[in-house]
Write a protein that holds these residues in place. Structure first.
Motif: not given
Length: 397
Positions: A93-94, A100-102, A105-107, A200-204
């Motif tokens: 869960i994120i 920028e969570n490691p 970054e793998k995903l 700055k707008n990047r998101k899942l």
């Protein structure tokens, strides 16, 4: 009268409940590869369950998450379900802005990859269950992932360019990639893991939402272009059959307008359900009552019109038959793409085009006309009385 989205959802929920699929059986440790594939859930948004999808074999597993390849390679519904039920989903869960969570970054590495990647996972518990829905492709068991490693990744060159352009809006990145023939599934995965857009707008973005976002972004851009082209001068019918579906696409010699019908026939029992939605030559404001299929079909037809440098209206009639299993909107996208790339039949009148379609469809055309908004209007505008049309309707197969 148009049926509502909630009615369609209720019907498909009942359908998916009845379908039993056997997932692959795996333990808490999994060594294998990712096709490459990721999945972002939407429950608990703006926190989401995000993670890779892996298969317990190494080597080239690309085909398992490459819907663009399936119809051309004559893959059966059983083949596709087999691929999908072998995919094991890991999740953590994120927060959607934590790109920028490691782990994220793998995903991103996975989503930008040009081929399958060897990977290794440790789950908190033995993965279980499966997922089947009308909007996204099914997958096998899932569990919270505790440890996850991937081998070195070679990125796709076009996706890599979009990733590093942190001044480029996400919608412009999607359109650029579409124009360079990057597979839809590849750009959609990258979009979902926050790999595009102004920094700055990047998101899942949940997978389900990202599919419709990419479809509607491409369609909106293509429509701006298509509206400037000369209008088609005859009626055309394109058609295609696969995976227990038949599609008939009628292009009309009018300015842009669009109506989508989908019928589910005797899949659960004796039912014949028709769902529909439409738009006139103004931008549609509200989300379609029939969901993601509406946008993906619109995008594919507009893509073909842009290539032809022609404008037309569009009526799409889709029928799903006994044995049909919801596999996600890719099913609509790829079937219609094959239809539009094939040959077409030409007709002088809408009546003739509909009469031809009536020889292929299992539900009488009159039923579609009764439910429609746009089709009804087109028939009236051609000074055709519906009574006369129904009398002339040929016997159905």
């Amino acid at each position: 009268m148009r049926t509502s989205k909630s009615t369609k959802n209720a019907y498909l929920a009942k359908l998916t409940e009845k379908i039993q699929m056997k997932s692959v059986d795996v333990g808490r440790d999994l060594d294998g590869s990712t096709p490459p594939s990721v999945f972002i859930g939407r429950w608990s948004y703006p926190k989401v369950y995000a993670g890779p999808m892996m298969v317990g074999q190494t080597g080239d597993t690309y085909i398992m998450d490459s819907p663009e390849s399936w119809i051309g390679q004559n893959k059966t519904q059983e083949d596709i379900i087999g691929y999908r039920m072998n995919l094991v989903r890991g999740k953590q869960i994120i927060g959607i802005h934590d790109v920028e969570n490691p782990f994220v970054e793998k995903l991103q590495d996975i989503s930008l990859a040009s081929k399958s990647i060897d990977s290794e996972a440790k789950f908190g518990s033995r993965p279980s269950g499966s997922m089947l829905s009308e909007d996204t492709m099914p997958h096998g068991p899932s569990a919270v992932i505790e440890k996850f490693d991937i081998d070195a990744v070679k990125w796709d060159r076009q996706l890599e360019k979009s990733f590093y352009d942190t001044d480029l809006k996400a919608q412009d990145a999607v359109m650029n990639l579409h124009n360079k023939d990057v597979p839809f599934s590849a750009m959609q995965k990258a979009f979902s893991v926050g790999a595009f857009g102004i920094k700055k707008n990047r998101k899942l973005v949940p997978t389900r939402w990202s599919i419709t976002a990419c479809d509607s972004t491409i369609a909106a851009n293509l429509l701006k272009e298509v509206r400037h082209y000369q209008i088609l001068d005859t009626y055309r019918v394109y058609e295609f059959t696969s995976l227990n579906n038949y599609y008939s696409i009628i292009l009309t010699p009018t300015e842009w307008q669009y109506e989508w019908f989908e019928a589910f026939i005797k899949i659960l029992g004796k039912e014949e359900m028709i769902f529909s939605d439409y738009e006139t030559n103004t931008d549609k404001k509200e989300y379609s009552c029939v969901g993601g299929c509406y946008y993906t079909a619109k995008m594919v037809v507009l893509d073909k019109l842009a290539k032809l440098k022609r404008q037309s209206g569009v009526i799409i009639l889709r029928e799903a038959y006994e044995g049909y299993v919801p596999l996600g909107v890719f099913n609509v996208r790829e079937n219609i793409k094959y239809a539009m790339d094939g040959s077409f039949k030409e007709f002088e009148t809408l009546n003739e085009a509909l009469a031809y379609c009536g020889t292929k469809l299992k539900i009488p055309i009159s039923r579609y006309v009764k439910q429609s908004d746009l089709l009804n209007e087109l028939l009236h505008s051609k000074q055709t009385t519906l009574d006369n049309f129904f009398k002339k309707e040929p016997n159905m197969q």
